[in-house]
Design a protein around this motif. Structure first.
Motif, PDB file in Angstrom:
ATOM      1  N   SER A  97     -11.925   6.971   5.735  1.00  0.00           N
ATOM      2  CA  SER A  97     -12.788   5.805   5.623  1.00  0.00           C
ATOM      3  C   SER A  97     -12.295   4.654   6.498  1.00  0.00           C
ATOM      4  O   SER A  97     -11.085   4.490   6.705  1.00  0.00           O
ATOM      5  CB  SER A  97     -12.877   5.332   4.166  1.00  0.00           C
ATOM      6  OG  SER A  97     -11.657   4.753   3.752  1.00  0.00           O
ATOM      7  N   SER A 123     -12.310   1.543   5.729  1.00  0.00           N
ATOM      8  CA  SER A 123     -11.527   0.604   4.916  1.00  0.00           C
ATOM      9  C   SER A 123     -10.082   1.063   4.757  1.00  0.00           C
ATOM     10  O   SER A 123      -9.153   0.240   4.774  1.00  0.00           O
ATOM     11  CB  SER A 123     -12.173   0.409   3.542  1.00  0.00           C
ATOM     12  OG  SER A 123     -12.236   1.639   2.840  1.00  0.00           O
ATOM     13  N   THR A 124      -9.877   2.380   4.642  1.00  0.00           N
ATOM     14  CA  THR A 124      -8.508   2.889   4.510  1.00  0.00           C
ATOM     15  C   THR A 124      -7.699   2.606   5.771  1.00  0.00           C
ATOM     16  O   THR A 124      -6.554   2.151   5.705  1.00  0.00           O
ATOM     17  CB  THR A 124      -8.529   4.409   4.246  1.00  0.00           C
ATOM     18  OG1 THR A 124      -9.141   4.655   2.982  1.00  0.00           O
ATOM     19  CG2 THR A 124      -7.114   4.981   4.241  1.00  0.00           C
ATOM     20  N   LEU A 144       0.821  -1.195   0.000  1.00  0.00           N
ATOM     21  CA  LEU A 144       0.000   0.000   0.000  1.00  0.00           C
ATOM     22  C   LEU A 144       0.866   1.260   0.000  1.00  0.00           C
ATOM     23  O   LEU A 144       1.907   1.303   0.655  1.00  0.00           O
ATOM     24  CB  LEU A 144      -0.893   0.028   1.241  1.00  0.00           C
ATOM     25  CG  LEU A 144      -2.016  -1.002   1.307  1.00  0.00           C
ATOM     26  CD1 LEU A 144      -2.667  -0.954   2.686  1.00  0.00           C
ATOM     27  CD2 LEU A 144      -3.058  -0.747   0.228  1.00  0.00           C
ATOM     28  N   TYR A 203      -8.310   0.310   8.052  1.00  0.00           N
ATOM     29  CA  TYR A 203      -8.147  -1.136   8.239  1.00  0.00           C
ATOM     30  C   TYR A 203      -7.073  -1.701   7.304  1.00  0.00           C
ATOM     31  O   TYR A 203      -6.284  -2.558   7.699  1.00  0.00           O
ATOM     32  CB  TYR A 203      -9.475  -1.856   8.019  1.00  0.00           C
ATOM     33  CG  TYR A 203      -9.438  -3.298   8.437  1.00  0.00           C
ATOM     34  CD1 TYR A 203      -9.576  -3.653   9.779  1.00  0.00           C
ATOM     35  CD2 TYR A 203      -9.229  -4.312   7.501  1.00  0.00           C
ATOM     36  CE1 TYR A 203      -9.517  -4.979  10.178  1.00  0.00           C
ATOM     37  CE2 TYR A 203      -9.160  -5.642   7.890  1.00  0.00           C
ATOM     38  CZ  TYR A 203      -9.313  -5.968   9.232  1.00  0.00           C
ATOM     39  OH  TYR A 203      -9.243  -7.279   9.625  1.00  0.00           O
ATOM     40  N   LYS A 204      -7.051  -1.210   6.058  1.00  0.00           N
ATOM     41  CA  LYS A 204      -6.055  -1.706   5.098  1.00  0.00           C
ATOM     42  C   LYS A 204      -4.636  -1.375   5.553  1.00  0.00           C
ATOM     43  O   LYS A 204      -3.710  -2.156   5.354  1.00  0.00           O
ATOM     44  CB  LYS A 204      -6.308  -1.100   3.723  1.00  0.00           C
ATOM     45  CG  LYS A 204      -7.500  -1.685   2.992  1.00  0.00           C
ATOM     46  CD  LYS A 204      -7.733  -0.970   1.677  1.00  0.00           C
ATOM     47  CE  LYS A 204      -8.972  -1.494   0.958  1.00  0.00           C
ATOM     48  NZ  LYS A 204      -9.235  -0.738  -0.294  1.00  0.00           N
ATOM     49  N   HIS A 205      -4.461  -0.205   6.169  1.00  0.00           N
ATOM     50  CA  HIS A 205      -3.111   0.219   6.566  1.00  0.00           C
ATOM     51  C   HIS A 205      -2.670  -0.340   7.922  1.00  0.00           C
ATOM     52  O   HIS A 205      -1.477  -0.539   8.150  1.00  0.00           O
ATOM     53  CB  HIS A 205      -3.030   1.745   6.599  1.00  0.00           C
ATOM     54  CG  HIS A 205      -2.822   2.360   5.249  1.00  0.00           C
ATOM     55  ND1 HIS A 205      -3.866   2.621   4.374  1.00  0.00           N
ATOM     56  CD2 HIS A 205      -1.693   2.750   4.597  1.00  0.00           C
ATOM     57  CE1 HIS A 205      -3.389   3.150   3.266  1.00  0.00           C
ATOM     58  NE2 HIS A 205      -2.078   3.242   3.378  1.00  0.00           N
ATOM     59  N   TYR A 206      -3.628  -0.596   8.811  1.00  0.00           N
ATOM     60  CA  TYR A 206      -3.245  -1.003  10.169  1.00  0.00           C
ATOM     61  C   TYR A 206      -3.751  -2.385  10.563  1.00  0.00           C
ATOM     62  O   TYR A 206      -3.132  -3.043  11.396  1.00  0.00           O
ATOM     63  CB  TYR A 206      -3.735   0.044  11.180  1.00  0.00           C
ATOM     64  CG  TYR A 206      -3.082   1.383  10.977  1.00  0.00           C
ATOM     65  CD1 TYR A 206      -1.808   1.644  11.460  1.00  0.00           C
ATOM     66  CD2 TYR A 206      -3.733   2.393  10.255  1.00  0.00           C
ATOM     67  CE1 TYR A 206      -1.200   2.879  11.261  1.00  0.00           C
ATOM     68  CE2 TYR A 206      -3.137   3.629  10.057  1.00  0.00           C
ATOM     69  CZ  TYR A 206      -1.866   3.862  10.552  1.00  0.00           C
ATOM     70  OH  TYR A 206      -1.265   5.079  10.345  1.00  0.00           O
ATOM     71  N   GLY A 207      -4.868  -2.802  10.013  1.00  0.00           N
ATOM     72  CA  GLY A 207      -5.339  -4.164  10.262  1.00  0.00           C
ATOM     73  C   GLY A 207      -6.142  -4.371  11.525  1.00  0.00           C
ATOM     74  O   GLY A 207      -6.955  -5.274  11.610  1.00  0.00           O
ATOM     75  N   SER A 208      -5.909  -3.535  12.534  1.00  0.00           N
ATOM     76  CA  SER A 208      -6.637  -3.697  13.790  1.00  0.00           C
ATOM     77  C   SER A 208      -6.570  -2.409  14.594  1.00  0.00           C
ATOM     78  O   SER A 208      -5.701  -1.549  14.360  1.00  0.00           O
ATOM     79  CB  SER A 208      -6.054  -4.839  14.632  1.00  0.00           C
ATOM     80  OG  SER A 208      -4.763  -4.491  15.124  1.00  0.00           O
TER      81      SER A 208
END
Length: 203
Positions: free
Chosen positions: A41, A43-44, A2, A46-51
Motif C-alpha cells: 500500500s 500508506s505503508t 513503526l 509513505y509511513k516507513h520512508y516519508g518520500s
C-alpha cells in the motif's frame, strides 16, 4: 516507532524500486508506481520512508553495503597493493554488470545534489576502506604522495562510473569486466608514485 517491514515486503519493494527507477526518469516515477509494482500500500511505504527520495536512497544504500561486504570478503589474503586494487576495480565492474538496475540508478538517474545531502551518500565503511588502502600505499611510496588520497579515490570511482555509463550507451557489448585489466592499468599509471616509476613529478 513503526515495526520493521516484513522481509518479503522489503524484498518486493527493493525489486520494484530497481525495476522502475532504472528505466524511468527519476522525477516522473513516484511512490504509487512502486506500490502498484510491489503490491504494497502507498500508506505503508509513505509511513516507513516519508518520500520517494528516501525510499530510493534506502534501497541504494542496501545494495552498496552488499558491495562493500563483497569487497571485504574478496580482499582477504591479497597483500600486494596493486593486485588488491586491481581486484577492487574488477569487483565493482562485476557487481554493476550483475546488478545493472543498481548501476543505472546510481550512475544515471539519481538526483546527485539531493542524494549528496542524505546520510546514505557518505557510505562511510566503503569509503574508509578505500582511503585506508590508498593512504597505506602513499605511506610506503607505492602511490603518488603529492595527491590527496581522496582525489585518488575520486579518480578511481569516476573511471568506474564512466565505464558503466558508456557500456550501457554502446549497447552493453561484451562483458563489462572484459575492460577491467585494461582500465586498471591506466588507472594504476595515473595514481602510482611517478618517482618510483622513474618519472619526474610535475608540480
Amino acid at each position: 516507532m513503526l515495526p520493521p517491514l516484513k522481509p518479503d515486503v522489503h524484498q518486493r519493494l527493493e525489486q520494484a524500486v530497481l525495476d522502475i527507477f532504472s528505466h524511468s526518469d527519476f522525477h516522473q516515477a513516484n511512490i504509487r508506481d512502486v506500490a502498484n509494482r510491489a503490491g504494497v500500500s502507498f500508506s505503508t511505504i509513505y509511513k516507513h520512508y516519508g518520500s520517494k527520495e528516501k525510499l530510493v536512497f534506502s534501497v541504494v544504500d542496501v545494495w552498496l553495503k552488499r558491495l562493500t561486504e563483497r569487497i571485504y570478503d574478496h580482499l582477504q589474503g591479497i597483500y600486494d597493493l596493486k593486485e588488491k586494487m586491481r581486484k577492487v576495480l574488477w569487483l565493482q565492474l562485476d557487481y554493476y554488470e550483475r546488478h545493472q538496475a543498481l548501476g543505472r540508478i546510481l550512475f544515471m538517474t539519481l538526483p546527485m545534489k539531493t542524494w549528496m545531502a542524505d546520510e546514505t551518500f557518505q557510505q562511510k565503511k566503503m569509503i574508509n576502506m578505500y582511503l585506508e588502502v590508498l593512504k597505506k600505499g602513499q605511506d610506503d611510496g607505492t602511490l603518488n604522495p603529492n595527491v590527496p588520497a581522496s582525489v585518488l579515490l575520486d579518480f578511481m570511482l569516476g573511471a568506474v562510473q564512466r565505464t558503466f555509463c558508456m557500456w550501457v550507451s554502446r549497447g552493453q557489448k561484451g562483458c563489462l569486466t572484459d575492460q577491467a585489466n585494461m582500465l586498471f592499468e591506466m588507472v594504476w599509471r595515473a595514481i602510482s608514485n611517478p618517482l618510483r616509476n622513474g618519472v619526474e613529478a610535475v608540480d
